[in-house]
Design a protein around this motif. Structure first.
Motif, PDB file in Angstrom:
ATOM      1  N   SER A 553       0.822  -1.210   0.000  1.00 28.80           N
ATOM      2  CA  SER A 553       0.000   0.000   0.000  1.00 28.80           C
ATOM      3  C   SER A 553       0.857   1.262   0.000  1.00 28.80           C
ATOM      4  N   ARG A 554       2.143   1.122   0.374  1.00 27.45           N
ATOM      5  CA  ARG A 554       3.074   2.260   0.359  1.00 27.45           C
ATOM      6  C   ARG A 554       3.964   2.253  -0.877  1.00 27.45           C
ATOM      7  N   HIS A 565      13.006  -0.814   3.529  1.00 26.16           N
ATOM      8  CA  HIS A 565      13.352   0.371   2.733  1.00 26.16           C
ATOM      9  C   HIS A 565      12.194   0.647   1.786  1.00 26.16           C
ATOM     10  N   VAL A 566      11.543   1.808   1.946  1.00 25.95           N
ATOM     11  CA  VAL A 566      10.464   2.211   1.043  1.00 25.95           C
ATOM     12  C   VAL A 566      11.118   2.776  -0.215  1.00 25.95           C
ATOM     13  N   THR A 571      12.464   6.191   2.497  1.00 22.06           N
ATOM     14  CA  THR A 571      12.325   6.030   3.943  1.00 22.06           C
ATOM     15  C   THR A 571      12.832   4.656   4.373  1.00 22.06           C
ATOM     16  N   VAL A 572      13.601   4.632   5.473  1.00 20.71           N
ATOM     17  CA  VAL A 572      14.139   3.377   6.001  1.00 20.71           C
ATOM     18  C   VAL A 572      13.656   3.204   7.428  1.00 20.71           C
ATOM     19  N   GLN A 573      13.105   2.044   7.697  1.00 20.87           N
ATOM     20  CA  GLN A 573      12.688   1.697   9.054  1.00 20.87           C
ATOM     21  C   GLN A 573      13.581   0.559   9.543  1.00 20.87           C
ATOM     22  N   ALA A 585      21.163   0.798  -5.657  1.00 21.25           N
ATOM     23  CA  ALA A 585      20.299  -0.375  -5.539  1.00 21.25           C
ATOM     24  C   ALA A 585      18.823   0.014  -5.499  1.00 21.25           C
ATOM     25  N   ALA A 586      18.474   1.018  -4.704  1.00 21.87           N
ATOM     26  CA  ALA A 586      17.066   1.384  -4.544  1.00 21.87           C
ATOM     27  C   ALA A 586      16.464   1.834  -5.867  1.00 21.87           C
ATOM     28  N   GLY A 587      17.184   2.676  -6.621  1.00 19.79           N
ATOM     29  CA  GLY A 587      16.664   3.145  -7.904  1.00 19.79           C
ATOM     30  C   GLY A 587      16.482   2.015  -8.904  1.00 19.79           C
TER      31      GLY A 587
END
Length: 674
Positions: A553-554, A565-566, A571-573, A585-587
């Motif tokens: 949902s996010r 990692h969103v 955002t990192v939790q 990596a994220a991209g």
């Protein structure tokens, strides 16, 4: 112009190996006695003359019936010429035509030895007649006219990482590339091969400027209800139709050789997306210089067998010495190594040289030798480095061809990705990815489509077979019938798994992809937790699994054992599961997670910080497809006076194969080739 000493030297060098080999054959075969020393050279001259006289006819046959028909007739013609020549000389004793065939085999073996003793480069031997013709033509014309418009030859060394290129340059493994870089004629840089770091994704972007919708080497297509495998002809053709705008890198008269995609080339040889397609190939006669010259095919087959024997020995040496990590290297792989490391390499050289001498403006060729061996032996093992050295020798041969060609060719050497190494996931856990996923699913066991075996290496062989069998005549009919049984038109290699199922598990290097075909798309993290509550925590508890990626949902999330990692907003939790894999990596993951055919659940291996080792979900010790190690650090070697434009860099990195494509196009425009 009168005959020069160079002409005589070239002619003698062209005949000496065959003449010596025939003489040795007469010593070894009981049924053959040449009688006089001059018979061997005489037969060699007759074979060379017969080659020149029959080749126009064979080219015509190749256009009508495919290269295999011309090959068979060409070999029979050579045997006939040699046999009739021997029978016409009174001093010769010949017991029968079986002895002639035996002599052909002996000549192939002995020629290899003679070339080694004389220090003749294998590739140079293949194109020696092209060089001799060009030199004679230049001497007849006097001073050569200036080569106003250059040409470009792009050589892809499949799987070569930038760190290994630097090692090869400094260690002496790659003397040609070392000379280019050290002399200042070329610069060597790196570029980032985005996820998926695989050949189809990179080549689609290198040749067509677009690789959207290619999430892995193979993937599940919900609309088709089956796996799409990029190195199978029908699937490769479908992919190219989607990514091509008609103005690819090789449009406007270029030549594509041994690639997955054509780049919109006018001539495509052993190209997967056009393999076996009526009217889609260059003439079958393009293969004749390699297949129908006296003893060339025999010589290559002898070397292919030698490569198979060498593989069996080297695989045993790994086991005896206890080298780790390693995998099983038996089965079909020794044959595949022999074909890719000898037969296909030689054929590629012959085809590139032929089209350079014809003046093709742009040529793009892929050498898969290193990639195939590194998958099975390891990234920097001796046999892998030896394959790299072989491709480096090819560059030296093409450099000689360029000096005699009608265009002043420039060379760009690049790779489609690198390779990373490590023990496989199965070696680490004792189970395959599919078995692990099944163990964490609730409910009854249902049908599974599993694709974690090695199919990549079979692609070039299938493209060659499809081209050679052609689309016309009885051989073409056989090819169409043989390939029609498989959804994607595979001629040889591992068969497809079941066409449907409730679970699809695919391995692409150290990136695993999972689909749930019975669930409505898009499948979200919340759906998975509700239906299979043990799946996510179970996978994250397995050794060798670093993180998962799922829609939520996010938006897409990268989920690790101790953090999330969103991908959309960064955002990192908790603990960032992507931290070991670097800032890109994220991209990369956000991009592939947004594809229409994205996996319902992505599984990525861990990265060992002390060794840079990853864990393939296929049984391959060297792998690529995900993140970590050298697999994303690809190579671009280019002329120094053709610099890479600053606007294509992102934080100091040439980011993505599509930007390499942009740069290649800019160079072509600057050189007057676009």
């Amino acid at each position: 112009m009168s005959v020069t000493g160079q002409d005589i030297r070239d002619a003698v060098l062209g005949l000496v190996p065959t003449a010596l080999a025939l003489t040795v054959a007469s010593w070894l075969l009981i049924g053959l006695d040449l009688g006089n020393w001059w018979v061997g050279p005489a037969v060699a001259v007759a074979a060379a003359a017969g080659d020149g006289l029959t080749r126009p006819v064979l080219r015509l046959l190749a256009r009508w019936y495919g290269a295999v028909a011309a090959l068979v007739l060409g070999v029979l013609t050579q045997v006939l010429i040699v046999g009739l020549t021997l029978l016409s000389i009174p001093q010769v004793r010949l017991d029968g035509w079986d002895t002639v065939l035996g002599a052909f085999t002996v000549v192939g073996v002995v020629s290899v030895v003679v070339q080694w003793v004389l220090g003749v480069n294998d590739s140079s031997y293949l194109v020696a007649d092209l060089l001799r013709q060009a030199r004679r033509r230049a001497r007849r014309q006097g001073a050569a006219p200036p080569k106003a418009v250059p040409g470009l030859v792009v050589v892809q060394i499949d799987g070569l990482s930038h760190p290994l290129l630097r090692h090869g340059i400094t260690s002496g493994v790659l003397p040609t590339l070392s000379r280019w870089v050290r002399s200042g004629s070329h610069d060597a840089t790196s570029w980032w091969a985005r996820v998926p770091s695989t050949t189809p994704a990179s080549q689609a972007a290198l040749l067509h400027g677009n690789n959207d919708g290619i999430p892995a080497f193979r993937w599940y297509d919900r609309a088709l209800g089956r796996l799409v495998v990029a190195n199978r002809p029908a699937d490769a053709e479908s992919i190219e139709k989607r990514v091509s705008d008609g103005h690819g890198l090789l449009s406007g008269g270029g030549v594509s050789i041994s690639n997955m995609f054509s780049g919109d080339a006018a001539t495509a040889l052993m190209v997967m997306s056009r393999a076996g397609r009526r009217g889609g190939l260059g003439p079958g006669s393009d293969y004749l210089r390699f297949f129908a010259r006296p003893f060339i095919l025999v010589r290559s087959l002898v070397l292919t067998v030698g490569e198979i024997v060498k593989e069996l020995y080297q695989g045993r040496q790994q086991r005896m010495r206890g080298i780790e990590p390693r995998i099983h290297r038996r089965g079909y792989y020794p044959l595949l190594r022999g074909l890719t490391n000898v037969l296909l390499r030689d054929l590629n050289v012959a085809l590139v040289a032929e089209h350079m001498m014809r003046g093709a403006p742009v040529i793009f060729v892929d050498f898969v030798d290193y990639d195939e061996i590194a998958h099975h032996a390891g990234v920097a093992r001796p046999e892998s480095l030896d394959a790299l050295a072989g491709v480096d020798r090819v560059l030296g041969t093409l450099e000689q061809i360029a000096a005699a060609a009608p265009r002043g060719y420039r060379f760009v050497v690049l790779s489609d990705h690198g390779q990373s190494q490590g023990p496989t996931f199965r070696q680490l856990t004792g189970r395959t990815l599919e078995e692990v996923v099944r163990s964490h699913l609730d409910g009854p066991r249902t049908a599974t489509i599993t694709a974690t075996g090695d199919v990549e290496g079979w692609g070039p062989v299938n493209a060659l077979l499809a081209d050679l069998l052609g689309t016309q005549g009885p051989l073409g009919f056989f090819a169409r019938r043989r390939s029609s049984g498989a959804p994607a038109g595979m001629l040889v290699g591992p068969p497809d798994t079941a066409p449907n199922g409730d679970l699809v598990v695919v391995g692409s290097g150290n990136l695993g992809l999972i689909w749930f075909p019975r669930l409505p798309a898009p499948v979200t993290l919340e759906d998975l937790r509700e239906r299979y509550p043990m799946l996510i925590p179970g996978l994250l508890g397995e050794p060798g699994i670093g993180f998962l990626v799922a829609e939520s949902s996010r938006g897409p999330l990268a989920i690790g054992p101790r953090g999330v990692h969103v991908l959309r907003d960064g955002t990192v939790q908790g603990e960032d599961p992507l931290a070991p894999f670097g800032p890109r990596a994220a991209g990369d993951l956000l991009r592939v997670a947004g594809f229409d055919n994205a996996a319902d659940l992505w599984v990525h291996s861990t990265l060992d910080p002390s060794t840079d080792e990853v864990h393939a979900f296929e049984e391959l010790v060297g792998c690529h497809g995900g993140l970590g190690g050298g697999q994303n650090d690809a190579v671009l070697v280019h002329p120094r006076d053709w610099p890479v434009d600053d606007d294509l860099f992102d934080d100091g990195v040439l980011y993505g194969a599509d930007r390499v494509h942009q740069q290649l196009v800019r160079w072509l425009r600057a050189a007057g080739l676009r």
